[in-house]
Motif scaffolding. Sequence first.
Motif, PDB file in Angstrom:
ATOM      1  N   GLN A  69      48.280  34.513  -6.861  1.00 39.54           N
ATOM      2  CA  GLN A  69      46.837  33.521  -6.523  1.00 39.54           C
ATOM      3  C   GLN A  69      46.103  33.623  -7.903  1.00 39.54           C
ATOM      4  O   GLN A  69      45.502  32.851  -8.252  1.00 39.54           O
ATOM      5  CB  GLN A  69      46.028  34.381  -5.509  1.00 39.54           C
ATOM      6  N   SER A  70      46.266  34.880  -8.534  1.00 40.42           N
ATOM      7  CA  SER A  70      45.361  34.932  -9.834  1.00 40.42           C
ATOM      8  C   SER A  70      46.054  33.871 -10.796  1.00 40.42           C
ATOM      9  O   SER A  70      45.371  33.480 -11.817  1.00 40.42           O
ATOM     10  CB  SER A  70      45.601  36.411 -10.321  1.00 40.42           C
ATOM     11  N   ASP A  89      48.741  25.544  -2.390  1.00 39.10           N
ATOM     12  CA  ASP A  89      48.204  27.061  -2.492  1.00 39.10           C
ATOM     13  C   ASP A  89      48.262  27.527  -0.927  1.00 39.10           C
ATOM     14  O   ASP A  89      48.670  28.849  -0.549  1.00 39.10           O
ATOM     15  CB  ASP A  89      46.756  26.985  -2.765  1.00 39.10           C
ATOM     16  N   THR A  90      47.685  26.811  -0.093  1.00 37.34           N
ATOM     17  CA  THR A  90      47.965  27.054   1.593  1.00 37.34           C
ATOM     18  C   THR A  90      49.278  27.460   1.823  1.00 37.34           C
ATOM     19  O   THR A  90      49.562  28.306   2.697  1.00 37.34           O
ATOM     20  CB  THR A  90      47.286  25.913   2.328  1.00 37.34           C
ATOM     21  N   LEU A  92      51.892  28.376  -0.025  1.00 39.70           N
ATOM     22  CA  LEU A  92      52.382  29.591  -0.555  1.00 39.70           C
ATOM     23  C   LEU A  92      51.667  30.642   0.200  1.00 39.70           C
ATOM     24  O   LEU A  92      52.432  31.573   0.516  1.00 39.70           O
ATOM     25  CB  LEU A  92      51.933  29.529  -2.084  1.00 39.70           C
ATOM     26  N   ASP A  93      50.424  30.673   0.354  1.00 37.83           N
ATOM     27  CA  ASP A  93      49.925  31.827   1.085  1.00 37.83           C
ATOM     28  C   ASP A  93      50.373  31.951   2.206  1.00 37.83           C
ATOM     29  O   ASP A  93      50.625  33.120   2.910  1.00 37.83           O
ATOM     30  CB  ASP A  93      48.453  31.618   1.223  1.00 37.83           C
ATOM     31  N   SER A  94      50.917  30.739   3.187  1.00 40.89           N
ATOM     32  CA  SER A  94      51.236  30.815   4.421  1.00 40.89           C
ATOM     33  C   SER A  94      52.571  31.589   4.558  1.00 40.89           C
ATOM     34  O   SER A  94      53.045  32.498   5.247  1.00 40.89           O
ATOM     35  CB  SER A  94      51.402  29.553   5.069  1.00 40.89           C
ATOM     36  N   ILE A  95      53.555  31.229   3.426  1.00 39.01           N
ATOM     37  CA  ILE A  95      54.778  31.921   3.202  1.00 39.01           C
ATOM     38  C   ILE A  95      54.694  33.465   3.068  1.00 39.01           C
ATOM     39  O   ILE A  95      55.444  34.023   3.657  1.00 39.01           O
ATOM     40  CB  ILE A  95      55.590  31.073   2.055  1.00 39.01           C
ATOM     41  N   PHE A  96      53.949  33.678   2.143  1.00 44.39           N
ATOM     42  CA  PHE A  96      53.819  35.197   1.839  1.00 44.39           C
ATOM     43  C   PHE A  96      52.981  35.951   3.285  1.00 44.39           C
ATOM     44  O   PHE A  96      53.550  37.118   3.451  1.00 44.39           O
ATOM     45  CB  PHE A  96      52.675  35.348   0.680  1.00 44.39           C
ATOM     46  N   ASP A  97      52.421  35.230   3.796  1.00 41.46           N
ATOM     47  CA  ASP A  97      51.762  35.873   5.055  1.00 41.46           C
ATOM     48  C   ASP A  97      52.896  35.976   6.154  1.00 41.46           C
ATOM     49  O   ASP A  97      53.050  37.104   6.749  1.00 41.46           O
ATOM     50  CB  ASP A  97      50.653  35.179   5.743  1.00 41.46           C
ATOM     51  N   VAL A  98      53.797  35.062   6.561  1.00 43.37           N
ATOM     52  CA  VAL A  98      54.728  35.157   7.194  1.00 43.37           C
ATOM     53  C   VAL A  98      55.831  36.305   6.971  1.00 43.37           C
ATOM     54  O   VAL A  98      56.460  36.936   7.645  1.00 43.37           O
ATOM     55  CB  VAL A  98      55.489  33.685   7.506  1.00 43.37           C
TER      56      VAL A  98
END
Length: 140
Positions: A69-70, A89-90, A92-98
């Motif tokens: 994110q940074s 962005d969404t 990639l964030d979803s991949i990290f969250d999963v």
Amino acid sequence: RKAILQCEEDPQRLYNANLPVYCLAHSLGCKLACIYAAATGQDYDGTGFVSFNNFSFGSTIGMAKEFAQSIRKETMSSTNGSGGGNNGDTTLDSIFDVAQSFLGNIGLEFTPSPTDTERLISLKLDGARIAKTRLFVMDE
């Protein structure tokens, strides 16, 4: 250990066996150096740990997400916001969250775990070794 032996035993190098031996490690290497020292009894004249990492697997995923994110924020500011939408962005964030959720649900963890590593250090590394150890932390 192999490097120490090579320096002490290789006749072409001719290192004096009385030279001090130091351990310098970074991040996860610090954890590995602690485990090695505890398992083998290896003693150094001094130890330096840079950004010691004893985080859980799930925490490491979370830190990777923050790092990504940074990087995205810096990239967006350097291109004046013309980075082209935030759909990526969404995703990639979803991949990290999963990944973080999956690791938590199945109980996958580094071995030894952060708690076990702390216990190993407290049981196996004595006050003399700890007194010769320096921790270096990088601040923003």
